[in-house]
Design a protein around this motif. Structure first.
Motif, short mmCIF file in Angstrom:
data_model
loop_
_atom_site.label_atom_id
_atom_site.label_comp_id
_atom_site.label_asym_id
_atom_site.label_seq_id
_atom_site.Cartn_x
_atom_site.Cartn_y
_atom_site.Cartn_z
N MET A 146 5.48 10.50 2.46
CA MET A 146 4.99 9.36 1.70
C MET A 146 5.82 8.13 2.02
O MET A 146 7.01 8.23 2.30
CB MET A 146 5.05 9.65 0.19
N CYS A 147 5.16 6.99 1.98
CA CYS A 147 5.88 5.72 2.18
C CYS A 147 5.05 4.59 1.61
O CYS A 147 3.85 4.75 1.34
CB CYS A 147 6.18 5.49 3.66
N ASP A 148 5.69 3.44 1.44
CA ASP A 148 5.00 2.21 1.08
C ASP A 148 5.03 1.30 2.30
O ASP A 148 6.00 1.28 3.05
CB ASP A 148 5.68 1.52 -0.11
N VAL A 149 3.95 0.54 2.47
CA VAL A 149 3.86 -0.34 3.62
C VAL A 149 3.21 -1.65 3.20
O VAL A 149 2.28 -1.67 2.38
CB VAL A 149 3.05 0.32 4.77
N LEU A 184 0.85 -1.19 0.00
CA LEU A 184 0.00 0.00 0.00
C LEU A 184 0.88 1.24 0.00
O LEU A 184 2.00 1.22 0.52
CB LEU A 184 -0.90 0.02 1.24
N HIS A 185 0.38 2.31 -0.60
CA HIS A 185 1.10 3.58 -0.62
C HIS A 185 0.37 4.57 0.27
O HIS A 185 -0.84 4.77 0.12
CB HIS A 185 1.20 4.13 -2.05
N LEU A 186 1.08 5.17 1.20
CA LEU A 186 0.51 6.17 2.10
C LEU A 186 1.01 7.56 1.71
O LEU A 186 2.21 7.75 1.51
CB LEU A 186 0.89 5.89 3.55
N ARG A 193 -7.04 14.33 12.09
CA ARG A 193 -7.71 15.59 12.40
C ARG A 193 -6.89 16.81 11.97
O ARG A 193 -7.42 17.78 11.44
CB ARG A 193 -7.99 15.70 13.90
N THR A 194 -5.58 16.75 12.21
CA THR A 194 -4.73 17.92 11.95
C THR A 194 -4.10 17.91 10.57
O THR A 194 -3.56 18.92 10.14
CB THR A 194 -3.61 17.99 13.00
N GLY A 195 -4.16 16.77 9.90
CA GLY A 195 -3.55 16.67 8.58
C GLY A 195 -4.39 15.81 7.66
O GLY A 195 -5.60 16.01 7.53
N SER A 196 -3.75 14.83 7.04
CA SER A 196 -4.46 13.96 6.09
C SER A 196 -3.75 12.62 5.99
O SER A 196 -2.52 12.55 6.05
CB SER A 196 -4.51 14.62 4.71
N ILE A 197 -4.55 11.56 5.85
CA ILE A 197 -4.03 10.22 5.64
C ILE A 197 -4.73 9.65 4.42
O ILE A 197 -5.95 9.45 4.44
CB ILE A 197 -4.27 9.29 6.85
N ALA A 198 -3.99 9.39 3.36
CA ALA A 198 -4.55 8.81 2.15
C ALA A 198 -3.84 7.48 1.86
O ALA A 198 -2.62 7.40 1.98
CB ALA A 198 -4.39 9.75 0.96
#
Length: 313
Positions: free
Chosen positions: A45-48, A2-4, A67-72
């Motif tokens: 960014m990272c891959d996991v 997965l890519h974050l 809440r303070t940022g973003s997680i995609a």
């Protein structure tokens, strides 16, 4: 893999980077200071590996990044990298077995929303099934099963029970009850219309119907098949291998039972209507029960794998 893609407040970036670096199964870490504009912050960014993603996502949420940022999160279809292969090898468990709980909750939330599209699909499926029961046509029954979207709310109820999410449970229950109520009411009207143009008749409904009479004759196998389908459907939703869901859809008698009940009620055939209603309830109960137990089993097994991971390393 997965890519974050993360947007982090500048004061949180170091904490986020440390979390990623100490999470087994991560690689390809990239930090771009000051690149984000809305909200302002850094881009990380990272891959996991899929099997390590749930732990990482939980850690990011504890840092309030949702809440303070973003997680995609995105799926990586192809990654030609020795580092990616090593990350997957280092991560505990198998990617196909990993459950991304946030993804599951989000997916079931979307699928269990009472919307015009959801009700339209369920209504059309029920009317197709009505044609199938009157004509004793198994192909139409299978087609109606495939069109019906009711597995989404059923999975939503199971997910809500395991995650203790009352809002998701209520949303799913409303979608299920309102959706079937509207579909059956419209099918009653559809039956009156088809009878008026001599395409439906009581004689056809009362015929032996060897291909479809199982719909209003529930037995122990009805519940057994619903349980097996519920388990298979839940595994399909939670794993990386989701191709089995369409097979699940055509193995349970939910939409056909609702259709047969509606048609039978129109012709005052209350024996068939009652039998179909029991069939519907047995299928719904079996799917929810199996889905909930499957999620609980997955949660327990994955926790055991995490406990063993340090010793395996």
């Amino acid at each position: 893999m997965l890519h974050l893609r993360l947007i982090t407040p500048a004061e949180r970036t170091d904490d986020v980077v440390r979390l990623i670096e100490r999470t087994v199964g991560t690689t390809h870490l990239v930090v771009i200071p000051g690149a984000a504009r809305n909200p302002k912050g850094d881009v990380v960014m990272c891959d996991v590996a899929r099997e390590a993603a749930d732990e990482l996502l939980s850690g990011l949420q504890k840092l309030d990044l949702d809440r303070t940022g973003s997680i995609a999160v995105e799926n990586i279809d192809l990654s030609l990298s020795e580092r990616a292969e090593k990350a997957e090898a280092d991560a505990p468990g198998e990617g196909a077995d990993a459950v991304l709980w946030e993804h599951l909750t989000d997916a079931t939330h979307e699928e269990s929303t009472l919307s015009v599209t959801y009700v339209a699909f369920l209504t059309i499926a029920t009317m197709i099934a009505a044609c199938g029961v009157v004509l004793d046509n198994a192909i139409l029954i299978v087609g109606a099963m495939a069109v019906g979207p009711e597995f989404g709310p059923l999975a939503g109820i199971g997910t809500a029970l395991v995650r203790r999410a009352p809002r998701l449970a209520l949303r799913s229950l409303i979608a299920l009850l309102v959706g079937f109520a509207v579909a059956m009411l419209v099918t009653v009207g559809f039956t009156y219309f088809m009878d008026a143009v001599d395409l439906f008749s009581r004689v056809k409904l009362d015929a032996e119907r060897p291909n479809t009479n199982f719909i209003y004759r529930p037995d122990a196998f009805s519940f057994v098949v619903a349980v097996l389908a519920g388990a298979a459907g839940t595994l399909s939703l939670t794993s990386a291998k989701s191709g089995a869901l369409i097979g699940v859809a055509i193995s349970v008698t939910t939409v056909p039972a609702a259709a047969n009940a509606a048609v039978a009620f129109t012709y005052d055939e209350y024996r068939q209507a009652w039998g179909s209603t029991v069939q519907l309830l047995l299928n719904l109960l079996g799917i929810v029960l199996a889905g909930t137990l499957t999620l609980l089993a997955q949660k327990w097994l994955w926790a055991k794998q995490r406990e063993r991971a340090p010793r395996l390393g």
